[in-house]
Scaffold this active site. Structure first.
Site, PDB file in Angstrom:
ATOM      1  N   ARG A  84      -1.719  -4.562   3.886  1.00  0.00           N
ATOM      2  CA  ARG A  84      -1.401  -3.684   5.013  1.00  0.00           C
ATOM      3  C   ARG A  84      -0.015  -3.986   5.583  1.00  0.00           C
ATOM      4  O   ARG A  84       0.715  -3.090   5.995  1.00  0.00           O
ATOM      5  CB  ARG A  84      -2.456  -3.884   6.112  1.00  0.00           C
ATOM      6  CG  ARG A  84      -2.194  -3.098   7.386  1.00  0.00           C
ATOM      7  CD  ARG A  84      -3.162  -3.531   8.484  1.00  0.00           C
ATOM      8  NE  ARG A  84      -3.091  -2.689   9.656  1.00  0.00           N
ATOM      9  CZ  ARG A  84      -3.772  -2.908  10.780  1.00  0.00           C
ATOM     10  NH1 ARG A  84      -4.576  -3.957  10.854  1.00  0.00           N
ATOM     11  NH2 ARG A  84      -3.653  -2.105  11.806  1.00  0.00           N
ATOM     12  N   ARG A  88       0.838  -1.206   0.000  1.00  0.00           N
ATOM     13  CA  ARG A  88       0.000   0.000   0.000  1.00  0.00           C
ATOM     14  C   ARG A  88       0.873   1.257   0.000  1.00  0.00           C
ATOM     15  O   ARG A  88       0.512   2.278  -0.591  1.00  0.00           O
ATOM     16  CB  ARG A  88      -0.956  -0.007   1.194  1.00  0.00           C
ATOM     17  CG  ARG A  88      -0.272  -0.046   2.556  1.00  0.00           C
ATOM     18  CD  ARG A  88      -1.252   0.035   3.698  1.00  0.00           C
ATOM     19  NE  ARG A  88      -0.600  -0.185   4.979  1.00  0.00           N
ATOM     20  CZ  ARG A  88      -0.910   0.438   6.096  1.00  0.00           C
ATOM     21  NH1 ARG A  88      -1.874   1.345   6.108  1.00  0.00           N
ATOM     22  NH2 ARG A  88      -0.280   0.160   7.221  1.00  0.00           N
ATOM     23  N   HIS A 141      -5.403  -3.353   2.175  1.00  0.00           N
ATOM     24  CA  HIS A 141      -5.848  -4.130   3.343  1.00  0.00           C
ATOM     25  C   HIS A 141      -6.583  -5.410   2.948  1.00  0.00           C
ATOM     26  O   HIS A 141      -7.607  -5.772   3.522  1.00  0.00           O
ATOM     27  CB  HIS A 141      -6.728  -3.278   4.253  1.00  0.00           C
ATOM     28  CG  HIS A 141      -5.994  -2.165   4.937  1.00  0.00           C
ATOM     29  ND1 HIS A 141      -5.377  -1.154   4.235  1.00  0.00           N
ATOM     30  CD2 HIS A 141      -5.762  -1.915   6.250  1.00  0.00           C
ATOM     31  CE1 HIS A 141      -4.802  -0.316   5.080  1.00  0.00           C
ATOM     32  NE2 HIS A 141      -5.004  -0.760   6.310  1.00  0.00           N
ATOM     33  N   PHE A 147     -14.344  -3.130   1.034  1.00  0.00           N
ATOM     34  CA  PHE A 147     -15.348  -2.147   0.627  1.00  0.00           C
ATOM     35  C   PHE A 147     -15.283  -1.845  -0.871  1.00  0.00           C
ATOM     36  O   PHE A 147     -16.307  -1.647  -1.514  1.00  0.00           O
ATOM     37  CB  PHE A 147     -15.168  -0.864   1.432  1.00  0.00           C
ATOM     38  CG  PHE A 147     -15.073  -1.103   2.913  1.00  0.00           C
ATOM     39  CD1 PHE A 147     -15.950  -1.978   3.543  1.00  0.00           C
ATOM     40  CD2 PHE A 147     -14.097  -0.478   3.676  1.00  0.00           C
ATOM     41  CE1 PHE A 147     -15.870  -2.210   4.912  1.00  0.00           C
ATOM     42  CE2 PHE A 147     -13.999  -0.714   5.037  1.00  0.00           C
ATOM     43  CZ  PHE A 147     -14.883  -1.572   5.666  1.00  0.00           C
ATOM     44  N   ASP A 205      -7.946  -6.121  12.735  1.00  0.00           N
ATOM     45  CA  ASP A 205      -9.236  -5.591  12.279  1.00  0.00           C
ATOM     46  C   ASP A 205     -10.287  -6.691  12.147  1.00  0.00           C
ATOM     47  O   ASP A 205     -11.486  -6.408  12.110  1.00  0.00           O
ATOM     48  CB  ASP A 205      -9.078  -4.875  10.935  1.00  0.00           C
ATOM     49  CG  ASP A 205      -8.420  -3.509  11.089  1.00  0.00           C
ATOM     50  OD1 ASP A 205      -8.135  -3.122  12.234  1.00  0.00           O
ATOM     51  OD2 ASP A 205      -8.183  -2.847  10.068  1.00  0.00           O
ATOM     52  N   GLU A 253     -18.299   4.092  -0.624  1.00  0.00           N
ATOM     53  CA  GLU A 253     -17.590   3.499  -1.757  1.00  0.00           C
ATOM     54  C   GLU A 253     -18.462   3.328  -2.995  1.00  0.00           C
ATOM     55  O   GLU A 253     -17.982   3.492  -4.131  1.00  0.00           O
ATOM     56  CB  GLU A 253     -16.997   2.137  -1.365  1.00  0.00           C
ATOM     57  CG  GLU A 253     -15.722   2.218  -0.566  1.00  0.00           C
ATOM     58  CD  GLU A 253     -15.938   2.477   0.923  1.00  0.00           C
ATOM     59  OE1 GLU A 253     -14.938   2.593   1.660  1.00  0.00           O
ATOM     60  OE2 GLU A 253     -17.116   2.557   1.348  1.00  0.00           O
TER      61      GLU A 253
END
Length: 312
Positions: free
Chosen positions: A167, A10, A109, A83, A117, A58
């Site tokens: 991530r 990322r 992610h 998302f 998460d 989104e």
């Protein structure tokens, strides 16, 4: 290995977007209130006039991206994979895929390495969703070098592209003078005659380490990095299967609909071969430290080594 340089893909995405923004005036970057996490904030700082925060919406962001593409811009729409591919699937399919618009989706992610998460944010289904959309290119880079090259290739490609980023900081191993990124072409990282390990994304480096362990046991493993899931390198995959007679696929994604399924689609038609798929086995993830989850779900070098050894 502790001395290997590690960078999250990322971060590579954010840095390359900023560079591309300087080189090309037609790039516009959109984000869903996650710029600090997706690293599009790097682009925002460099080119604030071409950055749009669409908020936590989104589905709407994909519609905005479609409109920008229809107006001649090259939008990069960014959010977490869960998302970008999940929440906004209908809009990606109907507003971007159906009219075949020049939209690039930067999905960060992805996979279980999201860690703490938890299951709701650990998207292990996005490759399956995106490769089912007609005309959608799907790229899953394995390290910093490849992620930068993939982002540039996405800009240069005319049509919708889904880019998958992680991530977790991962080893940089493609930093070689002869490295070349080409859409739809796999990369042979290690030659071998006993089994072909075909991997994508985060586990690729772990597969190289596993291959070294297998070599110590007299098992000669060929390792192939498939960074482009769609279009996939059918010729390389079929040749590797015919050469070795056994194929193992490894991915930080569900074994349903991802790399393993794509490879089996190729082999059942072109070179029927015994295949073992290593990935997330029809379960949701869970909250925990990323490296511990990678080990628990069998994607670390030792687990891959043990599974391939038993398979061979």
């Amino acid at each position: 290995m502790s001395d290997v340089k590690r960078i999250a893909t990322r971060d590579s995405y954010g840095a390359t977007l900023a560079e591309l923004g300087t080189e090309h005036e037609d790039i516009v970057v959109l984000d869903a209130d996650l710029a600090a996490a997706t690293k599009t904030a790097v682009f925002q700082k460099a080119h604030p006039e071409r950055f749009i925060d669409c908020g936590i919406a989104e589905a709407n962001m994909m519609g905005v991206a479609a409109g920008l593409a229809a107006a001649g811009k090259v939008p990069f729409a960014s959010s977490f994979a869960m998302f970008a591919a999940g929440r906004a699937y209908e809009q990606v399919r109907n507003s971007i895929g159906y009219p075949h618009l020049n939209v690039k989706i930067g999905a960060s992610h992805a996979g279980i390495s999201v860690g703490e998460d938890g299951a709701t944010h650990q998207c292990n289904e996005d490759i399956a969703l995106m490769r089912s959309i007609p005309g959608m290119v799907v790229i899953n880079p394995s390290d910093d070098i490849e992620a930068k090259a993939a982002t540039r290739a996405a800009y240069e490609h005319d049509g919708p592209v889904y880019l998958r980023f992680g991530r977790l900081a991962v080893p940089v191993f493609n930093d070689k003078p002869d490295y070349k990124f080409e859409l739809g072409k796999g990369v042979v990282l290690r030659e071998g005659k006993d089994v072909a390990i075909i991997a994508t994304g985060l586990p690729v480096y772990n597969c190289l380490e596993a291959a070294e362990k297998l070599a110590a046991d007299g098992i000669d493993a060929k390792v192939i990095n498939i960074h482009t899931i769609k279009p996939i390198d059918e010729e390389l995959i079929a040749a590797a299967a015919l050469e070795t007679g056994k194929v193992v696929t490894v991915e930080e994604h569900s074994v349903i609909g991802g790399l393993g399924s794509a490879v089996c689609d190729v082999l059942c038609e072109k070179a029927p071969t015994k295949v073992m798929k290593i990935g997330i086995n029809d379960v949701f993830g869970e909250s925990g430290p990323a490296l511990e989850l990678i080990k628990k779900y069998g994607l670390d070098a030792d687990s891959i080594y043990e599974k391939v050894k038993q398979f061979v």
